[in-house]
Every structure is written in structure tokens, then in C-alpha cells.
Scaffold this motif. Structure first.
Motif, PDB file in Angstrom:
ATOM      1  N   ARG A  45      11.958 104.208  98.111  1.00  0.00           N
ATOM      2  CA  ARG A  45      13.449 102.908  97.947  1.00  0.00           C
ATOM      3  C   ARG A  45      14.856 102.763  96.798  1.00  0.00           C
ATOM      4  O   ARG A  45      14.123 101.220  96.607  1.00  0.00           O
ATOM      5  CB  ARG A  45      13.351 102.103  99.270  1.00  0.00           C
ATOM      6  CG  ARG A  45      12.647 103.479 100.235  1.00  0.00           C
ATOM      7  CD  ARG A  45      11.726 102.367 101.944  1.00  0.00           C
ATOM      8  NE  ARG A  45      10.834 102.922 102.893  1.00  0.00           N
ATOM      9  CZ  ARG A  45       9.927 103.036 102.581  1.00  0.00           C
ATOM     10  NH1 ARG A  45       9.361 103.621 101.421  1.00  0.00           N
ATOM     11  NH2 ARG A  45       9.652 103.532 103.871  1.00  0.00           N
ATOM     12  N   VAL A  95       9.651 111.952  97.274  1.00  0.00           N
ATOM     13  CA  VAL A  95      10.822 111.793  97.725  1.00  0.00           C
ATOM     14  C   VAL A  95      11.529 110.393  97.284  1.00  0.00           C
ATOM     15  O   VAL A  95      11.115 109.238  97.178  1.00  0.00           O
ATOM     16  CB  VAL A  95      10.700 111.559  99.196  1.00  0.00           C
ATOM     17  CG1 VAL A  95      12.236 111.172 100.132  1.00  0.00           C
ATOM     18  CG2 VAL A  95      10.426 112.364 100.405  1.00  0.00           C
ATOM     19  N   GLY A 125      15.140 109.188 104.432  1.00  0.00           N
ATOM     20  CA  GLY A 125      14.095 109.630 103.176  1.00  0.00           C
ATOM     21  C   GLY A 125      13.375 109.465 103.903  1.00  0.00           C
ATOM     22  O   GLY A 125      11.968 110.033 103.834  1.00  0.00           O
ATOM     23  N   GLU A 126      12.915 108.726 105.195  1.00  0.00           N
ATOM     24  CA  GLU A 126      11.968 108.516 105.643  1.00  0.00           C
ATOM     25  C   GLU A 126      11.453 109.157 107.100  1.00  0.00           C
ATOM     26  O   GLU A 126      10.359 110.159 106.764  1.00  0.00           O
ATOM     27  CB  GLU A 126      12.122 107.216 107.075  1.00  0.00           C
ATOM     28  CG  GLU A 126      10.677 107.261 107.620  1.00  0.00           C
ATOM     29  CD  GLU A 126       9.652 106.823 106.767  1.00  0.00           C
ATOM     30  OE1 GLU A 126       7.929 107.005 106.713  1.00  0.00           O
ATOM     31  OE2 GLU A 126       9.454 106.340 105.710  1.00  0.00           O
ATOM     32  N   CYS A 140      16.824 103.569 104.203  1.00  0.00           N
ATOM     33  CA  CYS A 140      16.408 105.081 103.813  1.00  0.00           C
ATOM     34  C   CYS A 140      15.659 105.861 104.892  1.00  0.00           C
ATOM     35  O   CYS A 140      14.638 106.501 105.164  1.00  0.00           O
ATOM     36  CB  CYS A 140      15.022 104.386 103.044  1.00  0.00           C
ATOM     37  SG  CYS A 140      15.853 103.944 101.106  1.00  0.00           S
ATOM     38  N   THR A 175      18.064 111.743  98.805  1.00  0.00           N
ATOM     39  CA  THR A 175      19.018 111.732 100.199  1.00  0.00           C
ATOM     40  C   THR A 175      19.411 110.352  99.807  1.00  0.00           C
ATOM     41  O   THR A 175      18.497 109.126 100.015  1.00  0.00           O
ATOM     42  CB  THR A 175      17.722 112.407 101.341  1.00  0.00           C
ATOM     43  OG1 THR A 175      19.162 112.176 102.448  1.00  0.00           O
ATOM     44  CG2 THR A 175      17.053 111.683 101.124  1.00  0.00           C
ATOM     45  N   SER A 176      20.468 110.605 100.385  1.00  0.00           N
ATOM     46  CA  SER A 176      20.612 109.441 100.818  1.00  0.00           C
ATOM     47  C   SER A 176      20.775 109.007 102.482  1.00  0.00           C
ATOM     48  O   SER A 176      20.369 110.602 103.282  1.00  0.00           O
ATOM     49  CB  SER A 176      22.788 109.297 100.179  1.00  0.00           C
ATOM     50  OG  SER A 176      23.204 109.785 101.279  1.00  0.00           O
ATOM     51  N   THR A 177      20.940 107.982 103.017  1.00  0.00           N
ATOM     52  CA  THR A 177      21.238 107.988 104.776  1.00  0.00           C
ATOM     53  C   THR A 177      22.678 107.402 104.354  1.00  0.00           C
ATOM     54  O   THR A 177      23.329 107.030 104.442  1.00  0.00           O
ATOM     55  CB  THR A 177      19.849 106.555 104.857  1.00  0.00           C
ATOM     56  OG1 THR A 177      19.093 107.147 104.379  1.00  0.00           O
ATOM     57  CG2 THR A 177      19.904 106.494 106.444  1.00  0.00           C
ATOM     58  N   ALA A 207      14.438 108.244  98.034  1.00  0.00           N
ATOM     59  CA  ALA A 207      15.993 107.997  99.170  1.00  0.00           C
ATOM     60  C   ALA A 207      16.583 106.707  98.979  1.00  0.00           C
ATOM     61  O   ALA A 207      15.985 105.940  98.494  1.00  0.00           O
ATOM     62  CB  ALA A 207      15.376 106.906 100.527  1.00  0.00           C
ATOM     63  N   ARG A 241      10.257 112.342 104.264  1.00  0.00           N
ATOM     64  CA  ARG A 241       8.503 112.204 104.388  1.00  0.00           C
ATOM     65  C   ARG A 241       7.875 112.524 105.149  1.00  0.00           C
ATOM     66  O   ARG A 241       6.765 113.049 105.742  1.00  0.00           O
ATOM     67  CB  ARG A 241       8.770 111.018 103.826  1.00  0.00           C
ATOM     68  CG  ARG A 241       7.138 110.463 103.129  1.00  0.00           C
ATOM     69  CD  ARG A 241       6.813 108.888 103.064  1.00  0.00           C
ATOM     70  NE  ARG A 241       6.562 108.680 104.409  1.00  0.00           N
ATOM     71  CZ  ARG A 241       5.608 108.323 105.502  1.00  0.00           C
ATOM     72  NH1 ARG A 241       4.692 108.747 104.505  1.00  0.00           N
ATOM     73  NH2 ARG A 241       4.901 107.753 106.469  1.00  0.00           N
ATOM     74  N   MET A 282       7.250 107.444  98.505  1.00  0.00           N
ATOM     75  CA  MET A 282       8.479 107.349  98.329  1.00  0.00           C
ATOM     76  C   MET A 282       9.294 106.194  97.846  1.00  0.00           C
ATOM     77  O   MET A 282       9.061 104.725  98.203  1.00  0.00           O
ATOM     78  CB  MET A 282       9.130 106.856 100.279  1.00  0.00           C
ATOM     79  CG  MET A 282      10.662 107.115 100.021  1.00  0.00           C
ATOM     80  SD  MET A 282      11.371 107.715 101.615  1.00  0.00           S
ATOM     81  CE  MET A 282      11.232 106.299 102.476  1.00  0.00           C
TER      82      MET A 282
END
Length: 147
Positions: free
Chosen positions: A124, A89, A104-105, A101, A56-58, A91, A108, A122
């Protein structure tokens, strides 16, 4: 061989591209892989994956992309236990933001709450350092998923 559900959250397409490349790499390692671009919880659960891989992007202020946010909320609300299952994950973000990120966090944390076991810390990937996130993601995946 593992069954891997690749769940992608993307805004501008970078995470989507990484997910597509990840699917090809993992399939080449003899894993059964299903890519969920507009993930629906019932579909992911019906796949009976051994591993959930979230890429995933943020966006915004650490927000989850719109295409995967309904899935995130459904998991959060329905709380399907992942006991005995693994997750990872990847991110994508920009370290010039305080919420680097963040999406992503959030994933997670949620997957840990539903008793998933983190396969590896994860990953990053900083858009400020690389324009091609797949050059970082694919070697990481190779390391985590080669048996």
C-alpha cells in the motif's frame, strides 16, 4: 525467469508510471514482462503468465479505475482459476480516505478467490506520504522478484 503480466489501473497516471518503471525493472531482472494498460482477460490468459502483478490506484469511494474495471468484472464473471500461479498487488491510495487502497484490496480478494497464491502481502502506497510512488514500489519489486 518468470513470465509476468503487469495489469495497470490508473486515473491520473501515477499507477501507469509505476507500471512502466516496474516493467523496465523486471525485464532488467531477466523476467519476461508484458504490460497490459487496457487489460483484456483473453489477452492476459493468452500470455500464459506465471505471475499477475496488479498495479492500481483507487478512485472515488474505494473504486477500481475505469480503464481496468471491465477486466476486473470479466475475471469475476468468468472465474479463470489461477491454481499454481502467483499474484502480487501494488495499491496506490490516500490514507485520509476510509477506503484507502480499496481497489487494490478488491483485486487481492478476487485473485485469492480464483485460487491465486499471493507472492507477498499487498504493498500500500500512501499519496499523503509520497509524491513519487515508484520510490517505494521499485525496491519492493526488487526484493520480491530477485532470485
Amino acid at each position: 525467469m518468470a513470465k509476468i503480466a503487469v495489469i495497470v489501473g490508473t486515473v491520473y497516471g501515477a499507477a501507469q508510471y509505476v507500471a512502466e518503471e516496474a516493467k523496465a525493472l523486471l525485464a532488467g531482472l531477466d523476467h519476461e514482462v508484458n504490460l497490459f494498460e487496457e487489460a483484456k482477460l483473453d489477452e492476459v490468459l493468452a500470455f500464459h503468465a506465471d505471475i499477475w502483478l496488479v498495479i492500481t490506484s483507487t478512485t472515488g469511494q474505494g473504486d477500481i479505475p475505469d480503464n481496468v474495471f471491465p477486466f476486473f468484472l470479466d475475471v469475476q464473471n468468468r472465474f479463470p482459476l489461477l491454481t499454481g500461479k502467483h499474484f502480487a498487488v501494488i495499491a496506490l491510495g490516500d490514507s485520509s480516505y476510509d477506503t484507502f487502497c480499496g481497489a487494490g484490496e478488491q483485486f487481492r480478494q478476487l485473485l485469492t478467490e480464483i485460487q491465486g497464491t499471493e507472492l507477498a502481502p499487498m504493498l500500500r502506497i500512501d499519496a499523503g506520504e509520497t509524491l513519487e510512488p515508484e520510490t517505494i514500489a521499485l525496491p519492493w519489486l526488487q526484493q520480491q522478484f530477485s532470485s
